[in-house]
Write a protein that holds these residues in place. Sequence first.
Motif, short mmCIF file in Angstrom:
data_model
loop_
_atom_site.label_atom_id
_atom_site.label_comp_id
_atom_site.label_asym_id
_atom_site.label_seq_id
_atom_site.Cartn_x
_atom_site.Cartn_y
_atom_site.Cartn_z
N ILE A 195 1.10 -1.26 0.16
CA ILE A 195 0.40 -0.09 0.01
C ILE A 195 0.77 1.23 -0.01
O ILE A 195 1.86 1.08 1.22
CB ILE A 195 -0.88 0.19 1.26
CG1 ILE A 195 -1.95 -1.01 0.98
CG2 ILE A 195 -1.46 1.60 1.43
CD1 ILE A 195 -2.60 -1.14 2.48
N ALA A 196 0.41 2.12 -1.07
CA ALA A 196 1.81 2.88 -1.27
C ALA A 196 2.84 2.72 -1.11
O ALA A 196 3.50 1.53 -1.85
CB ALA A 196 1.15 4.34 0.55
N ALA A 240 4.11 6.33 11.95
CA ALA A 240 3.08 6.40 10.90
C ALA A 240 4.32 7.49 9.38
O ALA A 240 3.82 7.89 8.88
CB ALA A 240 2.63 7.20 11.18
N GLU A 241 5.54 8.50 10.25
CA GLU A 241 6.01 8.12 9.49
C GLU A 241 6.52 7.52 8.63
O GLU A 241 7.21 8.39 7.28
CB GLU A 241 7.94 9.24 10.57
CG GLU A 241 7.10 9.82 11.37
CD GLU A 241 5.91 11.42 11.18
OE1 GLU A 241 5.93 11.84 9.97
OE2 GLU A 241 4.88 11.35 11.56
N LEU A 242 6.73 6.63 8.55
CA LEU A 242 6.98 5.88 7.81
C LEU A 242 6.71 5.64 6.55
O LEU A 242 6.70 5.56 4.70
CB LEU A 242 6.80 4.17 8.22
CG LEU A 242 7.91 3.69 9.16
CD1 LEU A 242 8.27 2.19 9.26
CD2 LEU A 242 9.80 4.05 8.55
N ILE A 243 5.33 5.89 6.66
CA ILE A 243 3.79 5.52 5.06
C ILE A 243 4.55 7.25 3.61
O ILE A 243 4.25 8.37 4.69
CB ILE A 243 2.66 5.94 5.90
CG1 ILE A 243 2.23 5.37 4.21
CG2 ILE A 243 1.99 6.88 6.04
CD1 ILE A 243 0.80 5.31 4.42
N GLN A 244 4.22 6.81 2.74
CA GLN A 244 4.81 8.50 2.06
C GLN A 244 3.67 8.58 0.88
O GLN A 244 3.85 6.89 0.04
CB GLN A 244 6.79 8.15 1.12
CG GLN A 244 7.45 8.07 2.28
CD GLN A 244 8.34 8.03 1.53
OE1 GLN A 244 9.06 8.12 0.59
NE2 GLN A 244 9.59 7.83 2.38
N LEU A 245 2.92 9.20 0.61
CA LEU A 245 2.01 9.33 -0.07
C LEU A 245 2.15 10.27 -1.29
O LEU A 245 2.91 11.24 -0.66
CB LEU A 245 0.90 10.33 0.46
CG LEU A 245 -0.07 9.55 1.91
CD1 LEU A 245 -1.03 10.17 2.36
CD2 LEU A 245 -0.03 8.39 1.64
N THR A 246 1.34 9.94 -2.39
CA THR A 246 2.13 10.66 -3.34
C THR A 246 1.10 11.87 -3.90
O THR A 246 0.08 12.25 -3.35
CB THR A 246 1.69 9.33 -4.74
OG1 THR A 246 0.73 8.57 -4.69
CG2 THR A 246 3.28 7.91 -4.71
#
Length: 230
Positions: A204-205, A224-230
């Motif tokens: 996911i992402a 939560a900082e691990l996820i990088q959204l486009t």
Amino acid sequence: MSYPMRLAKYLSHCGVCSRRQASRLIDSARVTVNGRLANHIDHINLTDCIMVDGEPVTPPKARRLFVYHKPVGIDCKVNPDDPASIYHVLPESCRVYPIGRLDKDSRGLLLLTNDGALCQQLIHPDHHQEKEYEVQVDKPLDPDFCLKMAAGVPVKGQITLPCTVEQIAHDRFRIVLRQGLNRQIRRMAHYCGYRVIDLYRVRIANLALTQLEVNSAEVKEISAELIQLT
């Protein structure tokens, strides 16, 4: 989470609604800040009293994010009366909910959070975040299968958005979607004459099961900082 914070962003972080919906609430004079009608330029601190339709907005709790390697047989509906519900594997330390869903017959990566804004960014169709799956079907793939799937097929009265599809075995393919229709991959495959017998979400992402090192049926907290959204 840093303060002061723009009002629409604050409402989103509190899980009231998306930022776009928050702007509509403000325009409709449904939001107050410390007893006065809110403005779009308002910046919020933790000591401010925010109300929507006369009801106080609960300040956001610390953002938490969990990953779950969902096995087949777990239902993503949060229902304490259902023995198969994901409710029974949720962490007891805080109230979280799944971001999107995997149907009961599917397995793989599921994200759980208490952050309404993050949930909106991942599942709202305007954001088009990638989700990657490995899929097995009931018979060998035709040569044109991947091209047909990638171009888009009719599902529930609309043509699915173009996507990436790659054959990885005689009866398996990898698909990357930026769309999330109900049972989309199963319906797409059915239209092309195939039945899905295994659907496995691997990413996911930018978050992939391989990098997260989470075992099947395990719930694991990550930053939560691990996820990088486009």
